[in-house]
Design an enzyme around this catalytic site. Structure first.
Site, short mmCIF file in Angstrom:
data_model
loop_
_atom_site.label_atom_id
_atom_site.label_comp_id
_atom_site.label_asym_id
_atom_site.label_seq_id
_atom_site.Cartn_x
_atom_site.Cartn_y
_atom_site.Cartn_z
N GLY A 29 0.78 -1.22 0.00
CA GLY A 29 0.00 0.00 0.00
C GLY A 29 0.81 1.27 0.00
N TYR A 60 -4.41 -1.58 -11.82
CA TYR A 60 -5.85 -1.35 -11.80
C TYR A 60 -6.36 -0.66 -13.06
CZ TYR A 60 -4.91 -2.58 -7.00
OH TYR A 60 -4.47 -3.22 -5.88
N TYR A 98 -12.34 6.24 -7.36
CA TYR A 98 -11.61 6.77 -6.22
C TYR A 98 -11.30 8.26 -6.34
CZ TYR A 98 -10.23 1.80 -5.74
OH TYR A 98 -10.21 0.44 -5.63
N CYS A 102 -22.00 6.48 -22.01
CA CYS A 102 -23.14 7.36 -21.72
C CYS A 102 -23.33 7.45 -20.21
CB CYS A 102 -24.41 6.84 -22.41
SG CYS A 102 -24.35 7.02 -24.19
N GLU A 137 3.87 -7.27 0.76
CA GLU A 137 2.95 -7.58 -0.34
C GLU A 137 2.71 -6.37 -1.24
OE1 GLU A 137 -0.70 -9.05 1.25
OE2 GLU A 137 0.28 -10.51 2.54
N PRO A 138 3.72 -5.91 -1.98
CA PRO A 138 3.47 -4.80 -2.89
C PRO A 138 2.61 -5.22 -4.07
CG PRO A 138 5.66 -5.69 -3.25
CD PRO A 138 5.10 -6.40 -2.04
N GLY A 139 1.73 -4.35 -4.49
CA GLY A 139 0.92 -4.59 -5.69
C GLY A 139 1.08 -3.42 -6.62
N ARG A 140 0.32 -2.35 -6.36
CA ARG A 140 0.38 -1.15 -7.20
C ARG A 140 1.80 -0.62 -7.32
NH1 ARG A 140 -0.51 4.43 -5.62
NH2 ARG A 140 -1.08 5.72 -7.45
#
Length: 380
Positions: free
Chosen positions: A214, A338, A284, A309, A242-245
């Site tokens: 995070g 993401y 977000y 639309c 636990e890196p993701g982004r």
């Protein structure tokens, strides 16, 4: 991400737009930064950020494990050869299929609530996810360590859940804390680790402290790592992260073409990508960097809007751009996380292709969907 405008233009010409593009060098550099900061900590990639199989194979070959939160992600991990200690199964509402798949592969389960102890397969390895009840510096939807979040057990509950795991014959490895994503203030991690350390007298020594991920993209990783290591040492525990982004965001961009412009209450650039390709701005209020791959003598303020639309289908507001010609290319940065992972077939839009740049060459790593791909499961 340092790909040149010429290389990005080549990719768009070859594969069309919208298009997700990834830079292998930046992916490798991000992993190197994590390892330089966290030393011998075990690294698990939070797969939800981007589950592309080519990226997973690259990370697996580099010795990175995977944190999975669905049966589909577990299947992807198995497909690229991950199992045993290289696999974590997380999530607040795991299904029977997810327990079974995790057990078959020898994964470690992250227990998110006390009643989950009775649901685990026999003799499982487990961590207890703790919610430190902090107000953290990120969007409310990303604040998993807040008191009102659905994640984890309370600080008061955690020692009892560890004891219940041991009594049930499971291997209670230790504690897990993940307080959110895109966190701006490194002090939030210091506070979280401090609250975990307060449990030391009630838990005794532990084998593992999983400090989650995070971290913001510009975070002081070395400072966060010092705090995480100190917390792990207080328990006599091995440190996991636990890196993701952080690993994939800057390695990716979303390329989109200008369809046209219009002037109503505001000035809009209309592009061929939208909320179906980059949901984070709508979900977000996320802000992504925007680069115009053209030049013009006059500049102005523009909102960049997609084709859906939906009034919320606006990717950016108040961006300074050269006067936009039809067919010009825009690149949205930090889209490696993401972007593709949250893309959808809403409006029966075909999900974009994905391409990887390495050693001066582009490689297609996911073909563009067709409308038939979108509806094939409906032909029953």
């Amino acid at each position: 991400m340092s790909l040149s405008p010429e290389s990005l233009t080549d990719a768009a010409r070859e594969y069309g737009t919208p298009l997700y593009v990834y830079d292998a060098a930046e992916l490798d550099a991000a992993l190197a930064r994590v390892r330089a900061a966290f030393g011998d900590a075990r690294v698990y990639y939070a797969m939800k950020a981007n589950p592309n199989l080519t990226l997973l194979r690259r990370l697996h070959a580099a010795g990175v494990g995977f944190e999975c939160v669905s049966a589909g992600e577990i299947a992807r991990a198995e497909h690229v050869g991950a199992a045993g200690e290289s696999l974590l199964v997380n999530g607040p509402a795991k299904s029977g299929a997810e327990y079974a798949a995790g057990a078959r592969l020898g994964a470690t389960f992250i227990v998110d609530r006390d009643e989950e102890v009775a649901l685990l397969p026999p003799a499982s390895r487990a961590l207890v996810r703790v919610n430190p009840a902090l107000a953290v510096s990120t969007h409310d939807h990303l604040a998993t360590g807040a008191a009102g979040s659905k994640f984890g057990v309370t600080l008061e509950q955690a020692p009892g859940v560890l004891d219940a795991l041991r009594a049930a014959g499971h291997d209670a490895l230790g504690l897990h804390v993940h307080i959110g994503s895109a966190i701006r203030d490194a002090g939030d991690f210091t506070a979280a680790f401090g609250r975990l350390t307060d449990l030391r007298d009630r838990t005794g020594p532990l084998a593992v402290l999983d400090a989650g991920g995070g971290w913001g993209l510009d975070a002081d990783l070395h400072g966060i790592a010092r705090e995480a290591r100190a917390a792990a040492e207080a328990f006599g525990a091995e440190l996991w992260v636990e890196p993701g982004r952080y690993l994939v965001a800057r390695a990716g961009q979303l390329l989109t073409r200008v369809v046209g412009t219009k002037r109503t209450g505001r000035h809009f650039v209309l592009v061929d990508a939208g909320m179906t390709e980059l949901l984070r701005p709508m979900l977000y209020g996320a802000v992504h960097s925007v680069t115009a791959l053209w030049d013009a003598p006059e500049h102005g303020l523009w909102d960049i809007a997609g084709p859906a639309c939906e009034s919320g289908d606006v990717l950016a507001r108040g961006v300074t751009l050269p006067t936009p010609p039809r067919g010009a290319l825009l690149a949205f940065g930090e889209a490696g996380a993401y972007g593709a992972a949250m893309s959808s077939a809403y409006l029966t839009r075909s999900r974009p292709a994905e391409a990887l740049y390495e050693d001066g060459h582009w490689t297609l790593v996911r073909r563009r969907e067709t409308p038939q791909d979108v509806w094939v499961a409906e032909e029953v």
